[in-house]
Design a protein around this motif. Structure first.
Motif, PDB file in Angstrom:
ATOM      1  N   ARG A  59      -2.032 -38.167 -18.875  1.00 60.28           N
ATOM      2  CA  ARG A  59      -0.580 -38.286 -19.412  1.00 60.28           C
ATOM      3  C   ARG A  59       0.053 -39.619 -19.313  1.00 60.28           C
ATOM      4  O   ARG A  59       1.187 -39.873 -19.637  1.00 60.28           O
ATOM      5  CB  ARG A  59       0.288 -37.126 -18.676  1.00 60.28           C
ATOM      6  N   ALA A  60      -0.887 -40.783 -18.700  1.00 59.20           N
ATOM      7  CA  ALA A  60      -0.165 -42.016 -18.869  1.00 59.20           C
ATOM      8  C   ALA A  60      -1.423 -43.102 -18.630  1.00 59.20           C
ATOM      9  O   ALA A  60      -2.597 -42.755 -18.573  1.00 59.20           O
ATOM     10  CB  ALA A  60       0.385 -42.143 -17.153  1.00 59.20           C
ATOM     11  N   GLN A 110       3.676 -43.457 -20.778  1.00 58.20           N
ATOM     12  CA  GLN A 110       3.652 -42.237 -20.315  1.00 58.20           C
ATOM     13  C   GLN A 110       4.002 -41.153 -21.168  1.00 58.20           C
ATOM     14  O   GLN A 110       5.154 -41.360 -21.884  1.00 58.20           O
ATOM     15  CB  GLN A 110       4.565 -42.171 -19.029  1.00 58.20           C
TER      16      GLN A 110
END
Length: 62
Positions: free
Chosen positions: A6-7, A29
């Motif tokens: 997710r980042a 993000q």
């Protein structure tokens, strides 16, 4: 460059004569993904960093 589901983060190092003395970091993000896709995030950070580098962000006044 580093990335997870997710980042992602990357760093553009500013070195040499006639450049800003601070490096440029890029952070992406995904806040609420429909699904996680680490490979897609890797491709995104690589492409975004390459595109931003073309703008020569280390040059003064950039």
């Amino acid at each position: 460059m580093a990335y997870i589901d997710r980042a992602a983060v990357s760093l553009i190092k500013c070195r040499g004569t006639g450049v800003n003395t601070e490096d440029v970091s890029i952070f992406i993000q995904v806040l609420k993904p429909g699904r996680t896709d680490q490979d897609a995030l890797r491709r995104l950070i690589v492409a975004y960093t390459a595109g931003y580098k073309k703008q020569q962000p280390c040059r003064p006044g950039s």
